[in-house]
Motif scaffolding. Structure first.
Motif, PDB file in Angstrom:
ATOM      1  N   GLY A  44       8.348  10.979 -15.414  1.00 39.62           N
ATOM      2  CA  GLY A  44       7.119  10.602 -14.728  1.00 39.62           C
ATOM      3  C   GLY A  44       5.884  10.886 -15.556  1.00 39.62           C
ATOM      4  O   GLY A  44       5.761  11.949 -16.175  1.00 39.62           O
ATOM      5  N   LEU A  45       4.968   9.941 -15.583  1.00 37.74           N
ATOM      6  CA  LEU A  45       3.728  10.073 -16.358  1.00 37.74           C
ATOM      7  C   LEU A  45       2.498  10.243 -15.479  1.00 37.74           C
ATOM      8  O   LEU A  45       1.502  10.833 -15.918  1.00 37.74           O
ATOM      9  N   GLY A  46       2.522   9.717 -14.266  1.00 41.90           N
ATOM     10  CA  GLY A  46       1.355   9.781 -13.405  1.00 41.90           C
ATOM     11  C   GLY A  46       1.672   9.227 -12.037  1.00 41.90           C
ATOM     12  O   GLY A  46       2.770   8.707 -11.785  1.00 41.90           O
ATOM     13  N   LEU A  47       0.691   9.336 -11.152  1.00 40.60           N
ATOM     14  CA  LEU A  47       0.824   8.856  -9.778  1.00 40.60           C
ATOM     15  C   LEU A  47      -0.219   7.769  -9.548  1.00 40.60           C
ATOM     16  O   LEU A  47      -1.416   8.006  -9.728  1.00 40.60           O
ATOM     17  N   LEU A  48       0.245   6.583  -9.161  1.00 40.42           N
ATOM     18  CA  LEU A  48      -0.631   5.431  -8.963  1.00 40.42           C
ATOM     19  C   LEU A  48      -0.633   5.054  -7.484  1.00 40.42           C
ATOM     20  O   LEU A  48       0.429   4.916  -6.871  1.00 40.42           O
ATOM     21  N   ALA A  49      -1.822   4.902  -6.923  1.00 41.05           N
ATOM     22  CA  ALA A  49      -1.967   4.520  -5.518  1.00 41.05           C
ATOM     23  C   ALA A  49      -2.413   3.072  -5.426  1.00 41.05           C
ATOM     24  O   ALA A  49      -3.307   2.640  -6.169  1.00 41.05           O
ATOM     25  N   PHE A  50      -1.781   2.334  -4.515  1.00 43.11           N
ATOM     26  CA  PHE A  50      -2.155   0.952  -4.249  1.00 43.11           C
ATOM     27  C   PHE A  50      -2.712   0.855  -2.831  1.00 43.11           C
ATOM     28  O   PHE A  50      -2.182   1.475  -1.899  1.00 43.11           O
ATOM     29  N   ALA A  51      -3.762   0.074  -2.683  1.00 40.09           N
ATOM     30  CA  ALA A  51      -4.358  -0.196  -1.377  1.00 40.09           C
ATOM     31  C   ALA A  51      -4.896  -1.615  -1.401  1.00 40.09           C
ATOM     32  O   ALA A  51      -5.567  -2.027  -2.363  1.00 40.09           O
TER      33      ALA A  51
ATOM     34  N   ALA B 218       0.841  -1.191   0.000  1.00 41.45           N
ATOM     35  CA  ALA B 218       0.000   0.000   0.000  1.00 41.45           C
ATOM     36  C   ALA B 218       0.878   1.244   0.000  1.00 41.45           C
ATOM     37  O   ALA B 218       1.822   1.363   0.782  1.00 41.45           O
ATOM     38  N   GLY B 219       0.606   2.159  -0.896  1.00 42.97           N
ATOM     39  CA  GLY B 219       1.403   3.377  -0.987  1.00 42.97           C
ATOM     40  C   GLY B 219       1.280   4.009  -2.354  1.00 42.97           C
ATOM     41  O   GLY B 219       0.393   3.676  -3.151  1.00 42.97           O
ATOM     42  N   LEU B 220       2.188   4.923  -2.638  1.00 40.57           N
ATOM     43  CA  LEU B 220       2.185   5.689  -3.872  1.00 40.57           C
ATOM     44  C   LEU B 220       3.345   5.240  -4.759  1.00 40.57           C
ATOM     45  O   LEU B 220       4.456   5.016  -4.273  1.00 40.57           O
ATOM     46  N   TYR B 221       3.069   5.157  -6.066  1.00 40.23           N
ATOM     47  CA  TYR B 221       4.064   4.756  -7.049  1.00 40.23           C
ATOM     48  C   TYR B 221       4.010   5.738  -8.226  1.00 40.23           C
ATOM     49  O   TYR B 221       2.913   6.128  -8.669  1.00 40.23           O
TER      50      TYR B 221
ATOM     51  N   THR C 237       7.814   1.484 -16.038  1.00 40.38           N
ATOM     52  CA  THR C 237       8.252   1.112 -14.696  1.00 40.38           C
ATOM     53  C   THR C 237       7.395   1.804 -13.647  1.00 40.38           C
ATOM     54  O   THR C 237       6.832   2.875 -13.902  1.00 40.38           O
ATOM     55  N   LEU C 238       7.280   1.175 -12.480  1.00 44.82           N
ATOM     56  CA  LEU C 238       6.620   1.759 -11.311  1.00 44.82           C
ATOM     57  C   LEU C 238       7.680   1.967 -10.237  1.00 44.82           C
ATOM     58  O   LEU C 238       8.345   1.016  -9.817  1.00 44.82           O
ATOM     59  N   VAL C 239       7.821   3.216  -9.794  1.00 47.71           N
ATOM     60  CA  VAL C 239       8.844   3.567  -8.811  1.00 47.71           C
ATOM     61  C   VAL C 239       8.154   3.895  -7.494  1.00 47.71           C
ATOM     62  O   VAL C 239       7.329   4.818  -7.443  1.00 47.71           O
ATOM     63  N   PRO C 240       8.439   3.145  -6.425  1.00 48.14           N
ATOM     64  CA  PRO C 240       7.815   3.465  -5.129  1.00 48.14           C
ATOM     65  C   PRO C 240       8.310   4.807  -4.605  1.00 48.14           C
ATOM     66  O   PRO C 240       9.481   5.150  -4.729  1.00 48.14           O
ATOM     67  N   LEU C 241       7.390   5.588  -4.007  1.00 47.97           N
ATOM     68  CA  LEU C 241       7.699   6.919  -3.490  1.00 47.97           C
ATOM     69  C   LEU C 241       7.675   6.918  -1.970  1.00 47.97           C
ATOM     70  O   LEU C 241       6.994   6.085  -1.345  1.00 47.97           O
ATOM     71  N   THR C 242       8.382   7.860  -1.396  1.00 48.48           N
ATOM     72  CA  THR C 242       8.452   7.947   0.066  1.00 48.48           C
ATOM     73  C   THR C 242       7.254   8.676   0.666  1.00 48.48           C
ATOM     74  O   THR C 242       6.998   8.559   1.863  1.00 48.48           O
ATOM     75  N   THR C 243       6.504   9.439  -0.133  1.00 48.60           N
ATOM     76  CA  THR C 243       5.327  10.152   0.373  1.00 48.60           C
ATOM     77  C   THR C 243       4.240   9.160   0.760  1.00 48.60           C
ATOM     78  O   THR C 243       3.914   8.245  -0.014  1.00 48.60           O
TER      79      THR C 243
ATOM     80  N   GLY D  61      -3.388  -4.310  -1.963  1.00 49.30           N
ATOM     81  CA  GLY D  61      -2.835  -5.095  -3.057  1.00 49.30           C
ATOM     82  C   GLY D  61      -3.413  -4.809  -4.423  1.00 49.30           C
ATOM     83  O   GLY D  61      -3.076  -5.491  -5.388  1.00 49.30           O
ATOM     84  N   ARG D  62      -4.261  -3.794  -4.546  1.00 48.72           N
ATOM     85  CA  ARG D  62      -4.891  -3.478  -5.830  1.00 48.72           C
ATOM     86  C   ARG D  62      -4.702  -1.996  -6.127  1.00 48.72           C
ATOM     87  O   ARG D  62      -4.577  -1.175  -5.215  1.00 48.72           O
ATOM     88  N   PRO D  63      -4.715  -1.619  -7.416  1.00 52.54           N
ATOM     89  CA  PRO D  63      -4.663  -0.193  -7.751  1.00 52.54           C
ATOM     90  C   PRO D  63      -5.910   0.515  -7.239  1.00 52.54           C
ATOM     91  O   PRO D  63      -7.042   0.041  -7.432  1.00 52.54           O
ATOM     92  N   ALA D  64      -5.723   1.655  -6.578  1.00 50.91           N
ATOM     93  CA  ALA D  64      -6.840   2.409  -6.022  1.00 50.91           C
ATOM     94  C   ALA D  64      -7.254   3.557  -6.936  1.00 50.91           C
ATOM     95  O   ALA D  64      -8.446   3.744  -7.214  1.00 50.91           O
ATOM     96  N   TRP D  65      -6.314   4.344  -7.390  1.00 54.63           N
ATOM     97  CA  TRP D  65      -6.616   5.460  -8.286  1.00 54.63           C
ATOM     98  C   TRP D  65      -5.356   5.887  -9.013  1.00 54.63           C
ATOM     99  O   TRP D  65      -4.238   5.565  -8.620  1.00 54.63           O
ATOM    100  N   LEU D  66      -5.553   6.618 -10.104  1.00 55.52           N
ATOM    101  CA  LEU D  66      -4.461   7.119 -10.930  1.00 55.52           C
ATOM    102  C   LEU D  66      -4.652   8.612 -11.125  1.00 55.52           C
ATOM    103  O   LEU D  66      -5.721   9.061 -11.540  1.00 55.52           O
TER     104      LEU D  66
END
Length: 587
Positions: free
Chosen positions: A206-213, A124-127, A166-172, A215-220
Motif C-alpha cells: 500500500g502506498l496511500g489512501l484515496l477517497a472518491f466522492a 464513493a468510498g475509500l481505495y 492498482t486501486l483496491v476498494p476498502l470496506t471502511t 465520481g471524482r477523487p476527493a483527497w489523497l
C-alpha cells in the motif's frame, strides 16, 4: 506453472522415538543433474521455483513495506502519479518501479482497456493505492511435436516481471466532513493495522489512501496506509506510524489555514483524535513570554525548555516508548515542549535558566534548566509576571515556525511526590484476617470519616498552594540576580545581602511582597544601572519601603531619568551618600 511431483529418497535423520525430524518443502527442491539424464520442462521449472522461493525468503527476513520512493501524488485533482522506488511485499517479493507511473482517473476508456473491459465508474468510498507484482508473457515460441501425429503449437516464449499500479476498494466507510476532518477520523481504524491492510494481496504494498466522492477523487492521504520497510512486530511501530501521519496532516492543516489567512495557533482537539508521544507543533500555538499555550487540552501539564539540537533524537527515543495521547479520553498528560538550540546558544541560555535537577528523577537527556510552565490560553492576571520573560523573548525570536517539538514525559516519583499507589489517605489498611470481619462501631466510622475530610481538605490546600510556591521560588532574589547577570563587586554583594534580608522577612505577606516589589522594579530599571540599583534596593529594603520606591518609579515624570530620580530621593528611603553619588555618576 505445473505442480511439482517430488518424492525424496531419504527423509532425514530419525530421533529416538523413530519420528521424522526433517521438514521437506517441495517448493525448495532442485534438480539433480548428471550426465545422460533426459531433462524435461518440469525439471527446469523446478529450478526456477527454487531460486524464486529462496529470494523471497530473504525478502521476508527484511520485513515488508516501502524502502525508498513510491510516493503517490494527485495532480490537477484527477491525475494519479507514483514516483520510482523500491518496496518489499509481505510475500517477500521485491517490487521495484524504475519510472514514474501516471494515470488519468477520469479516463474510463483507458481504465477499462487496462482491466480487459471490466471497469466501471468509481463509487464513493475509500481505495488503497498500491503497487503489486505483475507477470506478463512476451514473445512466441514453437513447440515441436513429439510424434508424427501431433501438430506444432505456439507457446509463450518468456515471462517479463514488473509491478503494476492498482486501486483496491476498502470496506471502511468514508467519514462525513471535509478532507482534513475525515482523515483525522480514520486514524483509529487504520493505525490499528501495523502492517499490510487485509484487503491487499500478499504480493502488493500500500502506498496511500484515496477517497472518491461524486465520481471524482476527493483527497489523497499517505500516512494512514503507507508503512516503511521493517520486520513485523517492530517495537514502537504504532508510535512511528502515528507520528508520520500526524506530521503529514499537521502540514496540510497549517497550509490550509495560511491559504485562508487564518493564524497558525490551532487547538489540537479540534482536529486530531490521537497525538503521538512526540512530534512538531506550531510556534504560533505557544507563547513562552506570556507563559501560555493553546494546543494541548486544558488539563495537560505542559512546560517548555531549551535543549541541545544534538540531544533531541535521544529525548524523542525516550518518549517513543510511551503510549499515544488520546484527546477524547485522556484527561491529563505530562508534556514538555522543547526548543532545539545550537551548542553555543544553549550554553548561554542554560546558564540564564539554570536550575538544580531534582534528585531521584532518573536518567534523562532533558537539560538541567528551570522549565517554564505553560497555562491554557491566557494566564490569570495574578500570574502575568514571569521573570524569565526577557530570556524567553530572546530565544523565541530565533525559533523557526516549525522548530518547536513536544515530547510526552512519564510521571516520575521525584516530580509527582508519589512513589506508589496511594490508598485513600486517612484510612489505614485493616489487618488481614480470616473468616467473618469484626463489626465496626458508629463512633469508629465517624472518626474515619472525619479523618477523610481532613485529608481531603489538606490535599486541596496543597494543590492550591503549589502554584503559589512555585511562583514564589521564581521571585527569589538570588534567582533574579542570576537572570540579570549582576557583575561581581559591590552590586553582587548587595544582591546577596538583599536575598538574605527578604528570605528572613516576616509579616502578613512574608517574603512574597518584598520579592514581588524587587521583581517589578527590575522590570522598570534596565540592567545597565545594576551597579547602583542593587545597593539602593538593599538600603531601601532595610527601611521597609520597597513598595513605596516601586510607586515612585512608576509615577516619575517623563522628563526625569531613573538616575536623576534615584539621586533626588528623600532621606526616608535611607540612601547613603555613596549610593547617591553612584546615581549621580550614572545620570
Amino acid at each position: 506453472m505445473s505442480d511439482i511431483d517430488f518424492q525424496p529418497l531419504a527423509l532425514g535423520r530419525l530421533n529416538r522415538q523413530g519420528g521424522r525430524l526433517s521438514s521437506i518443502d517441495p517448493r525448495l527442491s532442485r534438480t539433480s543433474y548428471f550426465d545422460g539424464r533426459l531433462l524435461k520442462a518440469q525439471d527446469l521449472t523446478r529450478d526456477q521455483i527454487y531460486l524464486d522461493e529462496r529470494a523471497r525468503e530473504i525478502g521476508r527476513l527484511l520485513g515488508s513495506g516501502i524502502a525508498a520512493g513510491l510516493t503517490p501524488a494527485l495532480r490537477d485533482g484527477f491525475r494519479l502519479q507514483v514516483s520510482p522506488g523500491l518496496a518489499v511485499a509481505p510475500s517477500g517479493r521485491v517490487l521495484e518501479l524504475d519510472r514514474t507511473l501516471e494515470v488519468n482517473l477520469l479516463d474510463q476508456g483507458l481504465i477499462a482497456s487496462l482491466n480487459a473491459g471490466r471497469s466501471r465508474p468509481f463509487r464513493a468510498g475509500l481505495y488503497a493505492v498500491a503497487v503489486q507484482y505483475a507477470e506478463v508473457g512476451t514473445g512466441a515460441a514453437e513447440a515441436y511435436p513429439a510424434d508424427l501425429a501431433s501438430q506444432r503449437v505456439l507457446r509463450v516464449a518468456s515471462f517479463a516481471e514488473g509491478v503494476e499500479l492498482t486501486l483496491v476498494p476498502l470496506t471502511t466507510a468514508l467519514p462525513q466532513g471535509d478532507d482534513l476532518t475525515a482523515r483525522a477520523a480514520l486514524v483509529r481504524s487504520f493505525m490499528a493495522v501495523s502492517g499490510q491492510l487485509p484487503e491487499l494481496p500478499d504480493e502488493a504494498v500500500g502506498l496511500g489512501l484515496l477517497a472518491f466522492a461524486a465520481g471524482r477523487p476527493a483527497w489523497l492521504d499517505l500516512g494512514l496506509v503507507r508503512r516503511p520497510l521493517r520486520p513485523s512486530h517492530t517495537p514502537g511501530a504504532f508510535q512511528d506510524d502515528l507520528a508520520a501521519h500526524y506530521q503529514e496532516l499537521l502540514a496540510d492543516i497549517l497550509e490550509s489555514r495560511q491559504a485562508r489567512g487564518l493564524p497558525g495557533g490551532i487547538v489540537a482537539a479540534h482536529v486530531f483524535r490521537l497525538l503521538p508521544p512526540f512530534g512538531p507543533l506550531p510556534k504560533a500555538a505557544v507563547d513562552p513570554v506570556a507563559g501560555s499555550h493553546s494546543f494541548f487540552p486544558e488539563g495537560y501539564e505542559v512546560a517548555i525548555a531549551p535543549v541541545r539540537a544534538s540531544d533531541l533524537p535521544a529525548i524523542i527515543e525516550e518518549s517513543r516508548r510511551l503510549p499515544a495521547m488520546d484527546l477524547e479520553r485522556d484527561q491529563d498528560a505530562d508534556v514538555m515542549v522543547l526548543v532545539p538550540l545550537a551548542e553555543d546558544d544553549f550554553a548561554t541560555r542554560a546558564r540564564q535558566l539554570e536550575a538544580i535537577p531534582a534528585a531521584g528523577g532518573g536518567p534523562s537527556r532533558l537539560p538541567a534548566v528551570s522549565p517554564l510552565l505553560l497555562r491554557w490560553r491566557k494566564p490569570s492576571p495574578a500570574f502575568r509576571l514571569d521573570t524569565d520573560a526577557g530570556v524567553w523573548g530572546q530565544i523565541w525570536q530565533t525559533v523557526g515556525p516549525h522548530d518547536p517539538v513536544y515530547v510526552r514525559r512519564p510521571p516520575r516519583a521525584a516530580e509527582t511526590g508519589v512513589g506508589a499507589v496511594v490508598l485513600a489517605r486517612g484510612f489505614p489498611l485493616p489487618p488481614r484476617t480470616t473468616g467473618r470481619p469484626p463489626a465496626t462501631s458508629t463512633a469508629v466510622l465517624n472518626k474515619r470519616l472525619e479523618a477523610s475530610r481532613q485529608a481531603k481538605a489538606l490535599a486541596e490546600a496543597r494543590v492550591e498552594n503549589l502554584e503559589q510556591g512555585q511562583y514564589l521560588d521564581r521571585l527569589a532574589v538570588g534567582h533574579l540576580a542570576t537572570l540579570r547577570q549582576v557583575p561581581a563587586g559591590p552590586a553582587r554583594k548587595a544582591a546577596e545581602r538583599l536575598a538574605s534580608l527578604l528570605d528572613a522577612a516576616s509579616g502578613p505577606g512574608g517574603p512574597f511582597e518584598g520579592r514581588l516589589a524587587v521583581a517589578q522594579i527590575l522590570m522598570l530599571v534596565p540592567p545597565e544601572l545594576d551597579t547602583a540599583l542593587w545597593p539602593t534596593l538593599l538600603e531601601v529594603a532595610r527601611q521597609d519601603r520597597l513598595a513605596v520606591l516601586l510607586e515612585t518609579i512608576r509615577r516619575r515624570s517623563p522628563d526625569a531619568t531613573i538616575p536623576q530620580l534615584m539621586a533626588r530621593l528623600d532621606v526616608s528611603f535611607g540612601l547613603s551618600q555613596e549610593t547617591r553619588d553612584a546615581w549621580g555618576r550614572l545620570g
